[in-house]
Design a protein around this motif. Sequence first.
Motif, PDB file in Angstrom:
ATOM      1  N   ASP A 236       0.815  -1.210   0.000  1.00  0.00           N
ATOM      2  CA  ASP A 236       0.000   0.000   0.000  1.00  0.00           C
ATOM      3  C   ASP A 236       0.845   1.254   0.000  1.00  0.00           C
ATOM      4  O   ASP A 236       0.555   2.218  -0.698  1.00  0.00           O
ATOM      5  CB  ASP A 236      -0.932   0.004   1.218  1.00  0.00           C
ATOM      6  N   ASP A 237       1.900   1.295   0.818  1.00  0.00           N
ATOM      7  CA  ASP A 237       2.726   2.493   0.900  1.00  0.00           C
ATOM      8  C   ASP A 237       3.388   2.791  -0.439  1.00  0.00           C
ATOM      9  O   ASP A 237       3.466   3.937  -0.860  1.00  0.00           O
ATOM     10  CB  ASP A 237       3.809   2.317   1.978  1.00  0.00           C
ATOM     11  N   ALA A 238       3.858   1.738  -1.106  1.00  0.00           N
ATOM     12  CA  ALA A 238       4.509   1.926  -2.402  1.00  0.00           C
ATOM     13  C   ALA A 238       3.513   2.434  -3.429  1.00  0.00           C
ATOM     14  O   ALA A 238       3.825   3.294  -4.250  1.00  0.00           O
ATOM     15  CB  ALA A 238       5.136   0.618  -2.875  1.00  0.00           C
ATOM     16  N   LEU A 239       2.273   1.913  -3.370  1.00  0.00           N
ATOM     17  CA  LEU A 239       1.258   2.330  -4.331  1.00  0.00           C
ATOM     18  C   LEU A 239       0.897   3.795  -4.123  1.00  0.00           C
ATOM     19  O   LEU A 239       0.781   4.559  -5.067  1.00  0.00           O
ATOM     20  CB  LEU A 239       0.001   1.465  -4.194  1.00  0.00           C
ATOM     21  N   ILE A 240       0.751   4.195  -2.848  1.00  0.00           N
ATOM     22  CA  ILE A 240       0.457   5.593  -2.554  1.00  0.00           C
ATOM     23  C   ILE A 240       1.584   6.474  -3.066  1.00  0.00           C
ATOM     24  O   ILE A 240       1.372   7.528  -3.652  1.00  0.00           O
ATOM     25  CB  ILE A 240       0.240   5.794  -1.040  1.00  0.00           C
ATOM     26  N   GLY A 241       2.815   6.043  -2.843  1.00  0.00           N
ATOM     27  CA  GLY A 241       3.958   6.800  -3.323  1.00  0.00           C
ATOM     28  C   GLY A 241       3.947   6.940  -4.826  1.00  0.00           C
ATOM     29  O   GLY A 241       4.238   8.008  -5.364  1.00  0.00           O
TER      30      GLY A 241
ATOM     31  N   GLN B 180       1.365   6.910  -6.764  1.00  0.00           N
ATOM     32  CA  GLN B 180       0.300   7.832  -7.138  1.00  0.00           C
ATOM     33  C   GLN B 180       0.749   9.281  -6.980  1.00  0.00           C
ATOM     34  O   GLN B 180       0.446  10.133  -7.818  1.00  0.00           O
ATOM     35  CB  GLN B 180      -0.957   7.567  -6.301  1.00  0.00           C
ATOM     36  N   GLN B 181       1.456   9.560  -5.918  1.00  0.00           N
ATOM     37  CA  GLN B 181       1.958  10.920  -5.711  1.00  0.00           C
ATOM     38  C   GLN B 181       2.965  11.302  -6.790  1.00  0.00           C
ATOM     39  O   GLN B 181       2.957  12.433  -7.298  1.00  0.00           O
ATOM     40  CB  GLN B 181       2.596  11.025  -4.321  1.00  0.00           C
ATOM     41  N   GLU B 182       3.814  10.359  -7.130  1.00  0.00           N
ATOM     42  CA  GLU B 182       4.791  10.603  -8.189  1.00  0.00           C
ATOM     43  C   GLU B 182       4.084  10.810  -9.522  1.00  0.00           C
ATOM     44  O   GLU B 182       4.442  11.698 -10.304  1.00  0.00           O
ATOM     45  CB  GLU B 182       5.753   9.418  -8.281  1.00  0.00           C
TER      46      GLU B 182
ATOM     47  N   LEU C 225       1.023  11.923  -9.962  1.00  0.00           N
ATOM     48  CA  LEU C 225       0.356  13.220  -9.916  1.00  0.00           C
ATOM     49  C   LEU C 225       1.317  14.343 -10.282  1.00  0.00           C
ATOM     50  O   LEU C 225       0.969  15.258 -11.036  1.00  0.00           O
ATOM     51  CB  LEU C 225      -0.230  13.455  -8.522  1.00  0.00           C
ATOM     52  N   GLU C 226       2.532  14.263  -9.774  1.00  0.00           N
ATOM     53  CA  GLU C 226       3.532  15.285 -10.069  1.00  0.00           C
ATOM     54  C   GLU C 226       3.870  15.288 -11.561  1.00  0.00           C
ATOM     55  O   GLU C 226       4.000  16.358 -12.182  1.00  0.00           O
ATOM     56  CB  GLU C 226       4.788  15.036  -9.242  1.00  0.00           C
ATOM     57  N   LYS C 227       3.994  14.118 -12.138  1.00  0.00           N
ATOM     58  CA  LYS C 227       4.308  14.016 -13.567  1.00  0.00           C
ATOM     59  C   LYS C 227       3.188  14.613 -14.420  1.00  0.00           C
ATOM     60  O   LYS C 227       3.434  15.350 -15.379  1.00  0.00           O
ATOM     61  CB  LYS C 227       4.536  12.558 -13.955  1.00  0.00           C
ATOM     62  N   LEU C 228       1.940  14.295 -14.053  1.00  0.00           N
ATOM     63  CA  LEU C 228       0.801  14.815 -14.803  1.00  0.00           C
ATOM     64  C   LEU C 228       0.723  16.337 -14.675  1.00  0.00           C
ATOM     65  O   LEU C 228       0.433  17.050 -15.645  1.00  0.00           O
ATOM     66  CB  LEU C 228      -0.496  14.169 -14.303  1.00  0.00           C
ATOM     67  N   TYR C 229       0.988  16.831 -13.476  1.00  0.00           N
ATOM     68  CA  TYR C 229       0.962  18.276 -13.254  1.00  0.00           C
ATOM     69  C   TYR C 229       2.001  18.982 -14.133  1.00  0.00           C
ATOM     70  O   TYR C 229       1.719  20.041 -14.706  1.00  0.00           O
ATOM     71  CB  TYR C 229       1.218  18.576 -11.779  1.00  0.00           C
TER      72      TYR C 229
ATOM     73  N   PHE D 288      -4.013   2.401 -11.868  1.00  0.00           N
ATOM     74  CA  PHE D 288      -4.636   2.600 -10.566  1.00  0.00           C
ATOM     75  C   PHE D 288      -6.116   2.258 -10.514  1.00  0.00           C
ATOM     76  O   PHE D 288      -6.672   2.087  -9.429  1.00  0.00           O
ATOM     77  CB  PHE D 288      -4.454   4.062 -10.129  1.00  0.00           C
ATOM     78  N   GLY D 289      -6.790   2.199 -11.673  1.00  0.00           N
ATOM     79  CA  GLY D 289      -8.226   1.974 -11.683  1.00  0.00           C
ATOM     80  C   GLY D 289      -8.994   3.286 -11.583  1.00  0.00           C
ATOM     81  O   GLY D 289      -8.432   4.346 -11.288  1.00  0.00           O
ATOM     82  N   TYR D 290     -10.308   3.200 -11.816  1.00  0.00           N
ATOM     83  CA  TYR D 290     -11.133   4.411 -11.894  1.00  0.00           C
ATOM     84  C   TYR D 290     -11.157   5.195 -10.588  1.00  0.00           C
ATOM     85  O   TYR D 290     -10.907   6.410 -10.574  1.00  0.00           O
ATOM     86  CB  TYR D 290     -12.559   4.030 -12.299  1.00  0.00           C
ATOM     87  N   GLU D 291     -11.486   4.535  -9.462  1.00  0.00           N
ATOM     88  CA  GLU D 291     -11.679   5.244  -8.198  1.00  0.00           C
ATOM     89  C   GLU D 291     -10.422   6.006  -7.792  1.00  0.00           C
ATOM     90  O   GLU D 291     -10.477   7.192  -7.467  1.00  0.00           O
ATOM     91  CB  GLU D 291     -12.075   4.258  -7.088  1.00  0.00           C
ATOM     92  N   ALA D 292      -9.288   5.323  -7.787  1.00  0.00           N
ATOM     93  CA  ALA D 292      -8.041   5.965  -7.364  1.00  0.00           C
ATOM     94  C   ALA D 292      -7.639   7.068  -8.334  1.00  0.00           C
ATOM     95  O   ALA D 292      -7.160   8.129  -7.926  1.00  0.00           O
ATOM     96  CB  ALA D 292      -6.931   4.923  -7.246  1.00  0.00           C
ATOM     97  N   MET D 293      -7.853   6.830  -9.621  1.00  0.00           N
ATOM     98  CA  MET D 293      -7.445   7.818 -10.615  1.00  0.00           C
ATOM     99  C   MET D 293      -8.264   9.100 -10.474  1.00  0.00           C
ATOM    100  O   MET D 293      -7.728  10.211 -10.536  1.00  0.00           O
ATOM    101  CB  MET D 293      -7.619   7.228 -12.014  1.00  0.00           C
ATOM    102  N   VAL D 294      -9.565   8.958 -10.275  1.00  0.00           N
ATOM    103  CA  VAL D 294     -10.423  10.136 -10.168  1.00  0.00           C
ATOM    104  C   VAL D 294     -10.219  10.847  -8.841  1.00  0.00           C
ATOM    105  O   VAL D 294      -9.933  12.056  -8.794  1.00  0.00           O
ATOM    106  CB  VAL D 294     -11.904   9.752 -10.353  1.00  0.00           C
ATOM    107  N   TYR D 295     -10.334  10.100  -7.720  1.00  0.00           N
ATOM    108  CA  TYR D 295     -10.356  10.754  -6.412  1.00  0.00           C
ATOM    109  C   TYR D 295      -8.967  11.048  -5.857  1.00  0.00           C
ATOM    110  O   TYR D 295      -8.749  12.079  -5.212  1.00  0.00           O
ATOM    111  CB  TYR D 295     -11.151   9.905  -5.421  1.00  0.00           C
ATOM    112  N   ASN D 296      -8.014  10.159  -6.099  1.00  0.00           N
ATOM    113  CA  ASN D 296      -6.669  10.364  -5.541  1.00  0.00           C
ATOM    114  C   ASN D 296      -5.785  11.217  -6.437  1.00  0.00           C
ATOM    115  O   ASN D 296      -4.798  11.781  -5.951  1.00  0.00           O
ATOM    116  CB  ASN D 296      -5.975   9.025  -5.293  1.00  0.00           C
ATOM    117  N   ILE D 297      -6.136  11.283  -7.715  1.00  0.00           N
ATOM    118  CA  ILE D 297      -5.242  11.997  -8.642  1.00  0.00           C
ATOM    119  C   ILE D 297      -5.930  13.198  -9.280  1.00  0.00           C
ATOM    120  O   ILE D 297      -5.481  14.339  -9.105  1.00  0.00           O
ATOM    121  CB  ILE D 297      -4.685  11.033  -9.707  1.00  0.00           C
ATOM    122  N   LEU D 298      -7.019  13.002 -10.006  1.00  0.00           N
ATOM    123  CA  LEU D 298      -7.636  14.128 -10.698  1.00  0.00           C
ATOM    124  C   LEU D 298      -8.224  15.156  -9.730  1.00  0.00           C
ATOM    125  O   LEU D 298      -8.080  16.364  -9.935  1.00  0.00           O
ATOM    126  CB  LEU D 298      -8.710  13.623 -11.666  1.00  0.00           C
TER     127      LEU D 298
END
Length: 305
Positions: free
Chosen positions: A91-96, A98-100, A102-106, A128-138
């Motif tokens: 989980d920690d690696a996946l969260i990391g 996602q943060q990375e 997000l920075e790339k997309l920004y 990441f799938g729909y839920e994580a992509m929408v809520y955790n990233i977008l």
Amino acid sequence: MYTIKQVSEKLGIPSVTLRAWENRYNAVVPSRTDSGYRLYNAEQLEELRWLKDQTENNGVPISRAVELLKQHRARKRVSLEFGDPGITDGDDALIGSQQEYLEKLYVLLSEFRTDEAHTLVEIGFTMFGYEAMVYNILVQLMIRVGDEWEQGLISVAQEHYITQFVIQRCFRFFTVFPVNAALPRAIAFCPPGEHHHAGLLIFSLFLRKRGLEVFYLGPDTPEDGLHTIIASHNVHMACISLTNKILQEQTILFIDRLAAGLPNLEFVLGGHGFSGLPRPYSSWLLPPSIESWDQWFCHRISKLS
């Protein structure tokens, strides 16, 4: 380097066709000598060979072939600059990751690199799938953009561009999720004067993914005709988003007029503009945490169904 005559002879593509592909479709654009003569490099030669194969052997229209070529270039640029994101264990690696991500997309969006950004978003939904992509990233992307705009770290043009990019991506899902006819219908809009609707769109997608048919009216919705739409289409829930608190008083009056003519209509209110509401309006507020929306949904929909 190759002249247009050499490319034409090597590939069997008439020079007039090469010029047409360049001028009409911006397909492969060679460099120019000081005298204005076209010069193609080896990579461009292979791209032209690929375009010829697609059009002649696979029957792909040149306009579509060029579009595919540009998508390939975008994927290649993303891969070269950012590497293959991949999915890590834990989980920690996946969260990391996602943060990375997000920075790339920004970075891509803040530099108006549209093709690469779309490519990275497609990769993100796969990773990441729909839920994580929408809520955790977008969603987090829009929050960051809003914060940095308020701090003067990005321009108004960048803020508008990134927000519209996210909104356009999200709109695509309205045609993907099936509707459950047994569930109540909803209408979603921002009141007159409110132009920020990204949060409203995210919540509408939340409802749509869970089977509700949502009539999405978007920003700055006038009162005229709204009563008729709700009554004639048997809408049970009105979702209203407000970010500008200056508009709160007039929006409450707007809601009162709507409620008076539609006594069975339920209201869901969201956005910073509704902070400090008196009762009964405060009881209509959506929980601010996205993680709480599922619990809210089960409780609220059970009352309406």
